[in-house]
Design a protein around this motif. Structure first.
Motif, PDB file in Angstrom:
ATOM      1  N   SER A   1       0.862  -1.172   0.000  1.00  0.00           N
ATOM      2  CA  SER A   1       0.000   0.000   0.000  1.00  0.00           C
ATOM      3  C   SER A   1       0.900   1.224   0.000  1.00  0.00           C
ATOM      4  O   SER A   1       2.115   1.108  -0.077  1.00  0.00           O
ATOM      5  CB  SER A   1      -0.896  -0.001   1.242  1.00  0.00           C
ATOM      6  OG  SER A   1      -0.098   0.195   2.388  1.00  0.00           O
ATOM      7  N   ARG A   2       0.296   2.383   0.106  1.00  0.00           N
ATOM      8  CA  ARG A   2       1.098   3.598   0.104  1.00  0.00           C
ATOM      9  C   ARG A   2       1.438   4.037   1.525  1.00  0.00           C
ATOM     10  O   ARG A   2       1.288   5.198   1.869  1.00  0.00           O
ATOM     11  CB  ARG A   2       0.378   4.707  -0.662  1.00  0.00           C
ATOM     12  CG  ARG A   2       0.343   4.454  -2.153  1.00  0.00           C
ATOM     13  CD  ARG A   2      -0.299   5.598  -2.884  1.00  0.00           C
ATOM     14  NE  ARG A   2       0.403   6.846  -2.686  1.00  0.00           N
ATOM     15  CZ  ARG A   2       1.502   7.192  -3.335  1.00  0.00           C
ATOM     16  NH1 ARG A   2       2.033   6.385  -4.207  1.00  0.00           N
ATOM     17  NH2 ARG A   2       2.067   8.352  -3.109  1.00  0.00           N
ATOM     18  N   MET A   3       1.876   3.075   2.347  1.00  0.00           N
ATOM     19  CA  MET A   3       2.350   3.416   3.685  1.00  0.00           C
ATOM     20  C   MET A   3       3.872   3.341   3.655  1.00  0.00           C
ATOM     21  O   MET A   3       4.434   2.496   2.978  1.00  0.00           O
ATOM     22  CB  MET A   3       1.840   2.396   4.700  1.00  0.00           C
ATOM     23  CG  MET A   3       0.333   2.347   4.834  1.00  0.00           C
ATOM     24  SD  MET A   3      -0.238   3.260   6.252  1.00  0.00           S
ATOM     25  CE  MET A   3       0.307   2.209   7.572  1.00  0.00           C
ATOM     26  N   THR A   4       4.515   4.179   4.443  1.00  0.00           N
ATOM     27  CA  THR A   4       5.969   4.105   4.479  1.00  0.00           C
ATOM     28  C   THR A   4       6.400   2.899   5.312  1.00  0.00           C
ATOM     29  O   THR A   4       5.623   2.361   6.091  1.00  0.00           O
ATOM     30  CB  THR A   4       6.582   5.367   5.110  1.00  0.00           C
ATOM     31  OG1 THR A   4       6.114   5.472   6.450  1.00  0.00           O
ATOM     32  CG2 THR A   4       6.196   6.621   4.345  1.00  0.00           C
TER      33      THR A   4
ATOM     34  N   ASP B   1       6.058   3.725   8.980  1.00  0.00           N
ATOM     35  CA  ASP B   1       4.693   3.639   9.501  1.00  0.00           C
ATOM     36  C   ASP B   1       4.217   2.192   9.583  1.00  0.00           C
ATOM     37  O   ASP B   1       3.438   1.838  10.464  1.00  0.00           O
ATOM     38  CB  ASP B   1       3.739   4.458   8.625  1.00  0.00           C
ATOM     39  CG  ASP B   1       3.893   5.951   8.861  1.00  0.00           C
ATOM     40  OD1 ASP B   1       4.142   6.337  10.021  1.00  0.00           O
ATOM     41  OD2 ASP B   1       3.777   6.727   7.901  1.00  0.00           O
TER      42      ASP B   1
END
Lengths: 250, 354
Positions: free
Chosen positions: A88-91, A94
Motif C-alpha cells: 500500500s502507500r504506507m511508508t 509507519d
C-alpha cells in the motif's frame, strides 16, 4: 514451555487439514515446521493465532488458554508474519510502527517510536524507512513484515515462509537477525519453512507435518533420510559440509 | 550498517503532512468567507464579518444569515461527510472504486425519494422553468430517501454477515442492489405524471440550497459523530491496509471493522444525500486526491479528507452559483467537471508528497 499446542484440529467444510497436531516450544527456541505443500503448515500457524478458528484443540501461552484472551491481548503476545503482505502507500516506518498497534490506546507514545526505531535499525531498514512499501522489492517487503512483527514485542513469533522471496545473502541475514533477536529476548519462534538446509542451519527443533498430523518432532536428530523421504517422498542423504548439516536429494 | 538519519526525515515528513493539513483547513476557511461574499448581491468582506457578529444593517445581515451562510455551512458539512465516508469505505472494502454510487446507497436514496414523490404524492408544482419544479413535502422525501439508502446498506451488511464478510461480496452485493433500485426508480417514473418525473429527476441533481439550519444541524451531528468514530479506529484502518491476515495478526477484528465501518459510513452518506440529493464524485475522488498527496496513513488521511471534501464542495457550489448567475447549476455536475481533470492530473504522479 511458553507455547503449547494440543490436539489441534481444523478442516475446510468436510476436508480435514489438521487432525490433532500438538507440540511445545520453549522461550528462545526456534522451531521449523516442515512438510509438503498442503500438509497444513500455514493453517497451523493461523490456528495458533486464531486467524482461523480451530474446530478443536487448545493453544496455551504460559499454560493459559488463549481462548480466554481477546484479539488485542493475543496480539500483544503473538506476532505473525503472513506469507504475503499486501502493499500500500504506507511508508516502511509507519508499517513497522503499526506493529505497536496492539499496545497503543489512543496514540503512539515515545516508547512506541523507540521500539519502532530499534527494530528498523536491527533489520537494517534505515535507508528505506521513508519509502512507501509499494515501491519495495520482495525481499525488502518481507523484511518490513518481519520488522512489524518484532515491533509487537511478542513472546511468540509465527513466521510463514519468512525467506521465500529473499536472495541467499538476505536469507542468511534475516534468519540470523531473527535468531539473534529472539534468543536475546527469549522469544519462541515457529517458522514454516521449505528449505531444509536453512532450517537445519537456524532451527533448534523440527516438526514434520504430513497429512495433518505430526510425523516427527524433535531436535536435529529427527532430520534423517528416513523421515525426509517418508514426508516428502524424495530419497535424500543427510551429511555435513564444514560442520554444517545439509540435506541432499539423491 | 550505513547510518541514515531517517528519524529526522520521518519527523520532517510528519511535520509536512501536518502543515498540509493545516493549510487545507485554512484554505477552506478563507474560501468559506469568499463563498458568503459572492452571489447575486455582492458583499464586502467587512460586511460579511460585521453580519456574523450582528453589527450589520438588516438587508445584508438577512442575506448572510438566511441565504449564504446555511448554504456555505451545508457545503462544508456535506462535503466533509461524503469525503470521509468515502475514504473509510475504500479502506474497509480494500477497493478504490468503493463509494456511495458503486454500493447502491445513492440509488437506494433516489428510489426512496421517487417513492415519496410519485407514490406518496409528496407533491410538486409544475411550470416551464426547471427552478419551479420543486418538492413540496421536503421532510417525507428526505425520510424516504434516507430509508432507501439504509435499506441498501443493511441488505449489504446482512448479506455479508450471512455469506461471509469479504470485500468482494460486499462490493458485488452493492452493485446488484444499485441496479435493483435503479430499475425500481425507472419503473416508478415510467408510470408517473410528467411533473412528478421532473421532480424526481430534479431531486437526483443534488442541490445545496435545499437545506435549512435544522437540516444542517442534523447533517453536522452525524458527520461529526461519524468522523469521531472513524478517527477512533484510525490504527485499525491502517492495519487493514496491509491485508486482512496482517490486520488480524495485529489484533484487529477485521470482520467487525468492515461491517461497522460500512454501516457508519453509509449512515453519514445517507443523511447528507437524504437532505441534498445525489452529489457524486466527492466521496469517490476526494479521498483519492488526498491519498495521492498525503499517503494512506489514516491518522492524516481521515482529517485531510474531511477538509478536502469540504473545500471541494464549497468551490464547486460557489462556481455553480456564479458561472451563469443568477441561474444555479446542479452542483453534482460541477463537482465532476472540476474534480475529474484535477484527479487525472494527480494520477500522473505530480505533486505527490507521499
Amino acid at each position: 514451555m511458553i507455547l503449547r499446542v494440543d490436539g489441534m484440529r481444523f478442516g475446510y467444510a468436510s476436508t480435514p487439514v489438521l487432525s490433532g497436531v500438538g507440540f511445545a516450544v520453549a522461550p528462545g527456541e526456534f522451531m521449523a515446521v516442515l512438510g509438503n505443500n498442503g500438509a497444513g503448515k500455514s493453517t497451523l500457524l493461523k490456528c495458533i493465532n486464531r486467524i482461523l478458528r480451530p474446530n478443536d484443540g487448545a493453544v496455551l501461552l504460559d499454560d493459559a488458554d488463549t481462548k480466554r484472551l481477546g484479539r488485542v491481548e493475543l496480539a500483544r503476545q503473538v506476532g505473525y508474519v503472513p506469507q504475503r503482505m499486501e502493499s500500500s502507500r504506507m511508508t516502511v516506518y509507519d508499517t513497522v510502527l503499526l506493529g505497536r498497534r496492539p499496545h497503543i490506546e489512543w496514540d503512539a507514545g515515545r516508547r512506541d517510536y523507540e521500539v519502532t526505531e530499534r527494530v528498523i535499525d536491527q533489520l537494517g531498514l534505515g535507508h528505506i524507512a521513508l519509502r512507501t512499501i509499494d515501491e519495495l522489492s520482495g525481499g525488502e517487503l518481507q523484511k518490513t513484515a518481519i520488522a512489524r512483527a518484532l515491533a509487537q514485542e511478542p513472546r511468540v513469533l509465527l513466521l510463514d515462509e519468512p525467506t521465500s522471496s529473499l536472495d541467499l545473502r538476505n536469507q542468511l541475514d534475516v534468519l540470523g537477525t531473527v535468531r539473534r533477536v529472539t534468543r536475546e529476548h527469549g522469544v519462541a519462534v515457529v517458522a514454516v519453512m521449505h528449505d531444509l538446509n536453512l532450517a537445519l542451519r537456524f532451527a533448534d527443533r523440527f516438526c514434520f507435518l504430513s497429512e495433518g498430523v505430526v510425523h516427527a518432532c524433535g531436535g536435529p536428530e529427527v532430520v534423517t533420510p528416513h523421515v525426509v523421504s517418508a514426508v516428502y517422498g524424495v530419497d535424500v542423504a543427510v551429511t555435513s559440509v564444514n560442520d554444517v548439516a545439509v540435506v541432499v536429494p539423491l | 550498517m550505513s547510518q541514515v538519519p531517517y528519524r529526522e526525515y520521518y519527523a520532517q515528513h510528519t511535520r509536512r503532512k501536518m502543515l498540509l493539513l493545516v493549510a487545507l483547513v485554512m484554505t477552506t476557511a478563507v474560501f468559506a468567507v469568499v463563498a458568503v461574499r459572492v452571489g447575486a448581491v455582492g458583499l464586502s468582506t467587512g460586511e460579511v464579518l460585521r453580519s456574523l457578529v450582528g453589527l450589520s444593517e438588516k438587508a445584508s445581515s438577512a442575506i448572510v444569515w438566511n441565504v449564504r451562510l446555511p448554504r456555505v455551512a451545508t457545503a462544508v458539512v456535506a462535503g466533509a461527510g461524503l469525503a470521509v465516508a468515502g475514504a473509510v469505505m475504500q479502506s474497509v472494502l480494500r477497493n478504490p472504486l468503493a463509494s456511495p454510487f458503486t454500493l447502491g446507497i445513492s440509488q437506494g436514496a433516489a428510489f426512496g425519494a421517487a417513492v415519496a414523490i410519485v407514490g406518496l404524492g409528496a407533491g410538486v408544482t409544475g411550470s416551464a422553468s426547471a427552478d419551479a419544479v420543486r418538492v413540496m413535502d421536503a421532510w417525507s422525501v428526505a425520510g424516504c430517501a434516507f430509508a432507501g439508502s439504509m435499506v441498501a446498506t443493511l441488505t449489504i451488511v446482512a448479506f455479508s454477515k450471512y455469506r461471509g464478510v469479504s470485500p468482494q461480496t460486499m462490493v458485488l452485493a452493492g452493485v446488484a442492489l444499485g441496479s435493483l433500485f435503479s430499475a425500481g426508480t425507472v419503473l416508478l417514473q415510467y408510470f408517473a405524471e410528467d411533473a412528478k418525473v421532473a421532480a424526481v429527476v430534479f431531486w437526483t441533481f443534488g442541490d445545496l440550497g435545499r437545506a435549512s439550519w435544522r437540516d444542517v444541524a442534523i447533517m453536522a451531528t452525524t458527520t461529526v459523530l461519524g468522523s469521531a468514530y472513524f478517527m477512533w479506529h484510525r490504527w485499525d484502518y491502517n492495519a487493514m491496509e496491509a491485508g486482512s491476515e496482517s490486520a488480524r495478526g495485529l489484533g484487529v477484528n477485521v470482520d467487525r471493522m468492515r461491517l461497522t465501518g460500512m454501516f457508519v459510513a453509509s449512515l453519514v452518506t445517507a443523511t447528507v444525500v437524504a437532505f441534498l440529493g445525489i452529489i457524486g464524485f466527492i466521496g469517490l475522488v476526494g479521498p483519492h486526491m488526498v491519498r495521492r498527496v498525503i499517503g494512506s496513513d489514516h491518522r492524516f488521511l481521515l482529517p485531510a479528507s474531511v477538509a478536502a471534501g469540504a473545500l471541494l464542495l464549497l468551490v464547486s457550489d460557489t462556481l455553480a452559483r456564479v458561472v451563469v448567475s443568477p441561474v444555479v447549476l446542479p452542483v453534482g455536475a460541477i463537482t465532476s467537471l472540476l474534480g475529474a481533470p484535477l484527479f487525472l492530473y494527480l494520477l500522473t504522479g505530480r505533486g505527490s508528497l507521499r
